[in-house]
Design an enzyme around this catalytic site. Structure first.
Site: not given
Ligand code: KIV
Length: 273
Positions: A49-50, A88, A118, A120, A187
């Site tokens: 999602d960057s 993501d 993925k 978080e 991270e």
């Protein structure tokens, strides 16, 4: 007769089986053209999602939508052949309930045909991870610095700098592993903690700013190519493409302005790059 050989795409269990073995190579990609390049050298491609920061110029990943992830995930699948593609789950698409997470993840898998998602969060997301995995959705966890929580974190600071905070992050790693994730991104976490977690949990750890002690590494492609206007301090640059691209654009603009542009006889000839 076709001479093409079928290429088997890597799966989440293939990556899971790499624990403690050959380091896992992962990079981000959001497009078919970069995916084709990354695919030749990486075990897994992250449609992160960057893309909100890199492609769209947002300050954070919070505005990224499920539709944006699906569009770019499908492009990366079209561009790649052998790497496991992980997409993501964006902020707001999975946190409300396990059911919400399942519906979002199922859309990602169906509409992109990628091999895993993925998300978080550690302990707080463990129940959701187990729910997805039990229903056939391979999940990669993401702990340490979780950029989607920027509004509660306040800044993108490294995590686990004080030993007092290690237990919480270690607990997150264990919870993600026990819930059935096939690997976990760590991270911006101090090296001794990343090393300890990598030793302690059964699934591969993939570090970003978390030292070489992890089972693999991931970077944002544009950061390591020198294409991002801002990149985290820990990123090693393997190229400086920004100035090279600008030089090419300058040369093009100059050709156009001086009318030194190829004539119509060349226009329909496709050159293979
Ligand atoms: O969105 C992303 O690119 C990521 C990596 C930074 C791990 O989550």
């Amino acid at each position: 007769m076709s001479v093409q050989t079928a290429v088997r795409r890597k799966t989440a269990p293939d990556i899971r089986a790499r624990k403690g073995g050959e380091p896992i190579v992962m990079l981000t990609s959001y497009h078919a053209h970069t995916a084709a390049l990354v695919d030749r050298h990486c075990d897994t491609i992250l449609v992160g999602d960057s893309l909100g920061n890199v492609m769209h110029g947002f300050e954070t990943t919070v505005p990224v939508t499920l539709d944006m992830m699906i569009l770019q995930g499908a492009a990366v699948m079209r561009g790649s052949r052998q790497a496991l593609v992980v997409v993501d789950m964006p902020f707001g698409s999975y946190e409300a309930s396990k059911e919400q997470a399942f519906h979002s993840a199922a859309r990602i898998l169906k509409e992109t045909q990628c091999g895993a998602v993925k998300l978080e969060g550690g302990t707080r997301m463990a129940e959701t991870i187990a729910f997805l995995v039990e229903r056939g959705i391979p999940v990669m966890g993401h702990i340490g610095l979780t950029p989607q929580s920027i509004n509660t974190l306040g800044s993108f600071r490294a995590q686990g700098r004080e030993e007092a905070s290690w237990a919480r992050i270690e607990g997150d790693a264990k919870a993600v592993g026990d819930a059935g994730a096939f690997s976990v991104v760590i991270e911006a976490v101090a090296e001794p903690l990343a090393r300890k977690i990598t030793k302690e949990i059964a699934i591969p750890t993939i570090g970003i700013g978390a030292s070489a002690a992890c089972d693999g590494q991931v970077l944002v492609l544009e950061d390591m190519l020198g294409l991002s206007p801002r990149a985290p301090k820990f990123v090693r640059r393997y190229g400086n493409l920004g100035p090279a691209i600008e030089t090419a654009i300058e040369a093009y603009a100059s050709d156009v302005r001086s009318r030194a542009f190829p004539g119509p006889e060349h226009v329909y000839e496709m050159k293979k790059s």
